[in-house]
Design a protein around this motif. Structure first.
Motif, PDB file in Angstrom:
ATOM      1  N   ARG A 120       0.430  -1.531   0.172  1.00 17.13           N
ATOM      2  CA  ARG A 120       0.181  -0.448  -0.029  1.00 17.13           C
ATOM      3  C   ARG A 120       0.544   1.314  -0.315  1.00 17.13           C
ATOM      4  N   LEU A 121       2.143   1.440   0.928  1.00 21.35           N
ATOM      5  CA  LEU A 121       2.941   2.380   0.806  1.00 21.35           C
ATOM      6  C   LEU A 121       3.408   2.847  -0.903  1.00 21.35           C
ATOM      7  N   ARG A 122       3.820   0.976  -1.391  1.00 23.23           N
ATOM      8  CA  ARG A 122       4.447   1.448  -2.628  1.00 23.23           C
ATOM      9  C   ARG A 122       3.498   2.100  -3.326  1.00 23.23           C
ATOM     10  N   VAL A 123       2.328   1.798  -3.695  1.00 28.66           N
ATOM     11  CA  VAL A 123       1.407   2.721  -4.130  1.00 28.66           C
ATOM     12  C   VAL A 123       1.180   4.462  -3.697  1.00 28.66           C
ATOM     13  N   LEU A 124       1.043   4.298  -2.734  1.00 31.01           N
ATOM     14  CA  LEU A 124       0.734   5.970  -2.031  1.00 31.01           C
ATOM     15  C   LEU A 124       2.224   6.675  -2.771  1.00 31.01           C
ATOM     16  N   LEU A 125       2.825   6.160  -2.237  1.00 32.16           N
ATOM     17  CA  LEU A 125       4.439   7.122  -2.775  1.00 32.16           C
ATOM     18  C   LEU A 125       4.703   7.030  -4.731  1.00 32.16           C
ATOM     19  N   ARG A 126       3.990   6.264  -5.283  1.00 30.75           N
ATOM     20  CA  ARG A 126       4.268   6.983  -6.360  1.00 30.75           C
ATOM     21  C   ARG A 126       3.862   8.466  -6.467  1.00 30.75           C
ATOM     22  N   LYS A 127       4.252   9.066  -7.536  1.00 33.72           N
ATOM     23  CA  LYS A 127       3.925  10.933  -8.120  1.00 33.72           C
ATOM     24  C   LYS A 127       2.574  10.623  -8.918  1.00 33.72           C
ATOM     25  N   PRO A 128       1.821  11.821  -7.624  1.00 28.07           N
ATOM     26  CA  PRO A 128      -0.163  11.897  -7.480  1.00 28.07           C
ATOM     27  C   PRO A 128      -0.401  12.537  -8.814  1.00 28.07           C
ATOM     28  N   VAL A 129      -0.979  11.774  -9.238  1.00 27.61           N
ATOM     29  CA  VAL A 129      -1.938  12.097 -10.336  1.00 27.61           C
ATOM     30  C   VAL A 129      -1.337  11.981 -11.444  1.00 27.61           C
ATOM     31  N   THR A 130       0.111  12.350 -11.794  1.00 27.81           N
ATOM     32  CA  THR A 130       0.644  12.285 -13.321  1.00 27.81           C
ATOM     33  C   THR A 130       1.176  11.372 -13.269  1.00 27.81           C
ATOM     34  N   GLU A 131       2.068  10.061 -11.858  1.00 27.32           N
ATOM     35  CA  GLU A 131       2.849   9.304 -12.173  1.00 27.32           C
ATOM     36  C   GLU A 131       1.762   8.213 -11.378  1.00 27.32           C
ATOM     37  N   LYS A 132       1.133   7.597 -13.617  1.00 31.49           N
ATOM     38  CA  LYS A 132      -0.157   6.376 -13.386  1.00 31.49           C
ATOM     39  C   LYS A 132       0.863   5.523 -13.696  1.00 31.49           C
ATOM     40  N   SER A 133       1.707   4.540 -13.893  1.00 27.69           N
ATOM     41  CA  SER A 133       3.310   4.008 -13.882  1.00 27.69           C
ATOM     42  C   SER A 133       3.455   3.927 -13.381  1.00 27.69           C
ATOM     43  N   SER A 134       3.908   2.600 -12.604  1.00 29.93           N
ATOM     44  CA  SER A 134       4.962   2.225 -11.821  1.00 29.93           C
ATOM     45  C   SER A 134       6.302   1.883 -12.305  1.00 29.93           C
ATOM     46  N   ILE A 135       6.569   2.779 -13.637  1.00 29.75           N
ATOM     47  CA  ILE A 135       8.165   2.351 -13.714  1.00 29.75           C
ATOM     48  C   ILE A 135       7.886   4.151 -14.057  1.00 29.75           C
ATOM     49  N   LEU A 136       9.254   4.715 -13.462  1.00 31.14           N
ATOM     50  CA  LEU A 136       9.595   5.732 -13.959  1.00 31.14           C
ATOM     51  C   LEU A 136      10.700   5.902 -15.175  1.00 31.14           C
ATOM     52  N   ASN A 137      10.871   6.874 -16.280  1.00 30.47           N
ATOM     53  CA  ASN A 137      11.761   6.805 -16.725  1.00 30.47           C
ATOM     54  C   ASN A 137      12.831   8.128 -17.414  1.00 30.47           C
ATOM     55  N   VAL A 138      13.256   8.208 -17.323  1.00 30.89           N
ATOM     56  CA  VAL A 138      14.072   8.944 -17.811  1.00 30.89           C
ATOM     57  C   VAL A 138      15.547   8.818 -18.561  1.00 30.89           C
ATOM     58  N   ALA A 139      15.333   8.956 -20.261  1.00 33.63           N
ATOM     59  CA  ALA A 139      16.093   8.996 -20.956  1.00 33.63           C
ATOM     60  C   ALA A 139      15.834   7.205 -21.350  1.00 33.63           C
ATOM     61  N   ASP A 140      17.235   6.643 -21.561  1.00 28.62           N
ATOM     62  CA  ASP A 140      17.066   5.343 -21.025  1.00 28.62           C
ATOM     63  C   ASP A 140      16.858   4.585 -19.887  1.00 28.62           C
ATOM     64  N   LEU A 141      17.662   5.097 -18.514  1.00 28.52           N
ATOM     65  CA  LEU A 141      17.073   5.078 -17.127  1.00 28.52           C
ATOM     66  C   LEU A 141      15.695   4.577 -16.771  1.00 28.52           C
ATOM     67  N   SER A 142      15.084   3.539 -16.579  1.00 30.73           N
ATOM     68  CA  SER A 142      14.133   3.165 -16.109  1.00 30.73           C
ATOM     69  C   SER A 142      14.301   2.355 -14.718  1.00 30.73           C
ATOM     70  N   LEU A 143      12.883   3.214 -13.732  1.00 35.92           N
ATOM     71  CA  LEU A 143      13.613   3.105 -12.268  1.00 35.92           C
ATOM     72  C   LEU A 143      11.754   2.062 -12.078  1.00 35.92           C
ATOM     73  N   HIS A 144      11.645   0.944 -12.025  1.00 32.65           N
ATOM     74  CA  HIS A 144      10.856  -0.004 -11.588  1.00 32.65           C
ATOM     75  C   HIS A 144       9.983  -0.176  -9.832  1.00 32.65           C
ATOM     76  N   VAL A 145       9.147   0.443 -10.265  1.00 37.73           N
ATOM     77  CA  VAL A 145       8.669   1.123  -8.112  1.00 37.73           C
ATOM     78  C   VAL A 145       8.335  -0.267  -7.740  1.00 37.73           C
ATOM     79  N   ASP A 146       7.245  -1.678  -8.096  1.00 38.83           N
ATOM     80  CA  ASP A 146       7.596  -1.847  -7.490  1.00 38.83           C
ATOM     81  C   ASP A 146       8.195  -3.161  -6.748  1.00 38.83           C
ATOM     82  N   THR A 147       8.926  -3.553  -8.081  1.00 33.36           N
ATOM     83  CA  THR A 147      10.111  -4.013  -7.783  1.00 33.36           C
ATOM     84  C   THR A 147      11.161  -3.656  -7.453  1.00 33.36           C
ATOM     85  N   ARG A 148      11.498  -2.053  -7.241  1.00 35.99           N
ATOM     86  CA  ARG A 148      13.061  -1.989  -6.755  1.00 35.99           C
ATOM     87  C   ARG A 148      14.402  -2.229  -7.529  1.00 35.99           C
ATOM     88  N   ARG A 149      13.253  -2.418  -9.128  1.00 38.35           N
ATOM     89  CA  ARG A 149      14.525  -2.983 -10.133  1.00 38.35           C
ATOM     90  C   ARG A 149      15.280  -1.560 -11.112  1.00 38.35           C
TER      91      ARG A 149
END
Length: 225
Positions: free
Chosen positions: A111-140
């Protein structure tokens, strides 16, 4: 990510704190509702785990006061009450989620992992900047097809910087979000961890993503945009 726990049952308070720290979060803890506001004045938090039944000021009162002050801090309510009326009261007061005691810590973490996703704009559990990707749910974390092996603090620092991609973040702000009051390291801790991250994220790549803004702090951004 930095989390504040407000829970007056001291054994449960310390157990939650330990489990969250083991999961890689920075955690501070208090034991009554009035203390919540003392902590919020002194640091920035990414989420609040808030017990309803507390001395001095109960959780619902704390929550209503936060929302009246237009504080949008994500709040996860904890309570032994499980009636529909109690849940509705908490959600109507401004809670983002609700967890009934006793609970499984795996569910609390999810539940905290869901809350800690960026509100409104962050619908995906994956953050991307260029070819760098961070998977919030798996911490990879990946740079292209290569998985990066990060320590808990490196991951937390990178997560926060990716959530604020393009924003210059001061050393103080980075430290507030990644370390808690138990931290006893030196004043150059952010510089040290930025060097660690640069070695893992940028070394060997022509496109550098972590940049120093002299006199102001650091920014993670894709300069080609």
């Amino acid at each position: 990510m930095r989390i504040l726990i407000a829970e007056d049952e001291r054994d449960l308070n310390q157990l939650i704190k330990k489990r969250l720290k083991d999961a890689g979060y920075s955690v501070d803890a208090c034991f009554d509702g009035e203390e919540v506001f003392d902590y919020l004045l002194c640091a920035e938090y990414d989420a609040l785990v808030l017990d309803i039944m507390m001395p001095k000021m109960d959780g619902i009162t704390v929550l209503k006061k936060l929302r009246r002050e237009e504080n949008a801090l994500p709040v996860l309510l904890l309570t032994a009450k499980d009636s529909i009326e109690d849940r509705v009261t908490g959600l109507d007061a401004g809670a983002d989620d609700y967890l009934v005691k006793p609970f499984a810590f795996e569910e609390l973490l999810a539940r905290l992992r869901v809350l800690l996703r960026k509100p409104v704009t962050e619908k995906s559990s994956i953050l991307n900047v260029a070819d760098l990707s961070l998977h919030v749910d798996t911490r990879r974390v990946f740079r292209g097809n290569r998985e990066l092996q990060l320590s808990s603090k490196e991951y937390s620092l990178l997560h926060y910087m990716m959530q604020n991609a393009g924003v210059v973040l001061s050393r103080d702000k980075l430290e507030q979000h990644v370390w808690d009051y138990d931290f006893s390291g030196g004043s150059n801790v952010i510089d040290v961890y930025i060097r660690f991250l640069r070695k893992k994220v940028d070394e060997g790549y022509d496109k550098k993503l972590i940049h120093t803004v002299r006199g102001h702090g650091y920014v993670l951004k894709d300069d080609t945009l």
